[in-house]
Design an enzyme around this catalytic site. Structure first.
Site, short mmCIF file in Angstrom:
data_model
loop_
_atom_site.label_atom_id
_atom_site.label_comp_id
_atom_site.label_asym_id
_atom_site.label_seq_id
_atom_site.Cartn_x
_atom_site.Cartn_y
_atom_site.Cartn_z
N ASP A 147 -11.20 5.35 3.82
CA ASP A 147 -9.93 6.03 3.58
C ASP A 147 -8.98 5.00 2.96
O ASP A 147 -8.84 3.90 3.50
CB ASP A 147 -9.46 6.51 4.97
CG ASP A 147 -8.16 7.26 5.01
OD1 ASP A 147 -7.53 7.44 3.96
OD2 ASP A 147 -7.76 7.65 6.14
N GLU A 151 -2.70 1.83 2.22
CA GLU A 151 -3.78 1.99 3.20
C GLU A 151 -5.09 1.37 2.72
O GLU A 151 -5.47 1.50 1.56
CB GLU A 151 -4.02 3.49 3.47
CG GLU A 151 -5.13 3.76 4.48
CD GLU A 151 -5.31 5.24 4.81
OE1 GLU A 151 -4.95 6.09 3.98
OE2 GLU A 151 -5.81 5.53 5.92
N ASP A 156 -3.72 9.58 -1.65
CA ASP A 156 -4.49 9.18 -0.47
C ASP A 156 -5.86 9.83 -0.58
O ASP A 156 -5.98 11.06 -0.64
CB ASP A 156 -3.75 9.64 0.79
CG ASP A 156 -4.33 9.04 2.06
OD1 ASP A 156 -5.54 8.76 2.09
OD2 ASP A 156 -3.57 8.89 3.04
MN MN Z 1 -5.55 8.10 4.03
MN MN Z 2 -5.85 7.41 7.03
#
Ligand code: MN
Ligand code: MN
Length: 301
Positions: free
Chosen positions: A99, A287, A88
């Site tokens: 992000d 994500e 991430d």
């Molecule tokens: Mn993230």
């Molecule tokens: Mn996030």
């Protein structure tokens, strides 16, 4: 309709492009038995080399660890064989944050679970639009995950992003919930379904460990090195998360631990505990950061 200005838009887009390229390069870089710190340093170096700055330390969360693990300095931990590795990453350009995350799967048994996370993200990206209730988005994500025989993590959410802010105030739950919140045009959101197996609790809890921190406010400090460290943190990272790997050489090595401890005790900085699935079952994540436009969204990452 509210439109973000041209300059902000370009910076956000660049931030997203840097992050997308970094994520794609990391997919081919991460290997079983590799040192986790190598992945963290590679990700952060790629973001910098492409002209961005890390918006937070690269998170490498393995198996039942859902989020918030980054290597401390001199970390000797390695990527286990047959593991599920969530990478991430965040970047910013002049404070404009994006992000993104990907799950790298070294265990064929969990391939379908990773697919469920990716499908839930895809459905959410296709559906999100101005004035959509976040409750409807959560229901869609949950339904997509459950229809594939898996379970969403109910206490981890997506979030709006803002300037120098990774979490800008609005949450995007991954489950059905009661809320009157609606998606706003011109806002950027990170959408991030977390998925686990059917017989898991489907929640995360805090582990005792923390490897990621954030500046809170200036406090009266006794230790001169603590003062120096806090000044550096505030100037360098502002309100964005950081790791101790980024603080090496700021104060003499022998003084670091005590100074850092004072920052935590005085609450000048806060820590983010590592999140672990409550029943210790494996977790997958996908994500993207999207910008809400009039007829839907633009995927930035
Ligand atoms: Mn993230
Ligand atoms: Mn996030």
């Amino acid at each position: 309709m509210k439109a973000i200005d041209e300059e902000a838009f370009e910076k956000l887009r660049l931030s997203g492009r840097i992050l997308r390229e970094t994520r794609e390069e990391l997919k081919g870089f991460v290997r079983e038995n590799m040192l986790i710190i190598e992945v963290c340093e590679k990700a952060e170096e790629l973001i910098r080399r492409k002209g961005g700055k890390p918006a937070f330390p690269c998170n490498v969360s393995i198996n039942e660890i859902a989020a918030h693990y980054t290597s401390p300095p001199n970390d000797i931990r390695r990527i286990p064989e047959k593991s599920l590795v969530k990478v991430d990453i965040g970047a910013h350009v002049d404070g404009y944050v994006t992000d993104t995350a990907v799950t790298i799967c070294f265990n064929p048994e969990y391939r379908e679970m990773v697919n469920a996370a990716e499908q839930a993200l895809k459905k959410a990206v296709e559906a999100i639009r101005p004035e959509m209730p976040t409750s409807r988005l959560g229901a869609l994500i949950e339904q997509t995950i459950r229809s594939r025989g898996f379970k969403p993590i109910s206490n981890l959410t997506g979030h709006s992003v803002g300037r120098y802010l990774v979490h800008a105030g609005t949450s995007l739950p991954n489950v059905t919930h009661l809320s009157l919140t609606k998606v706003k045009v011109g806002e950027a959101y990170a959408i991030e379904p977390f998925v686990t197996v059917q017989n898991a609790v489907g929640k995360v809890e805090n582990s005792p460990e923390a490897t990621i921190f954030r500046f809170v406010k200036q406090k009266p400090l006794k230790n001169v090195y603590a003062k120096k460290l806090l000044k550096y943190i505030e100037e360098k990272f502002k309100t964005l998360p950081f790791t101790e790997r980024w603080l090496q050489g700021i104060v003499p090595k022998e003084q670091h631990m005590e100074a850092f401890k004072e920052l935590l005790i005085s609450k000048a900085i806060m820590s983010y505990p590592v999140f672990i699935e409550a029943s210790r079952k494996p977790v997958a994540q996908a994500e993207h950061t999207v910008l809400i436009v009039e007829d839907g969204c633009l995927v930035l990452t």
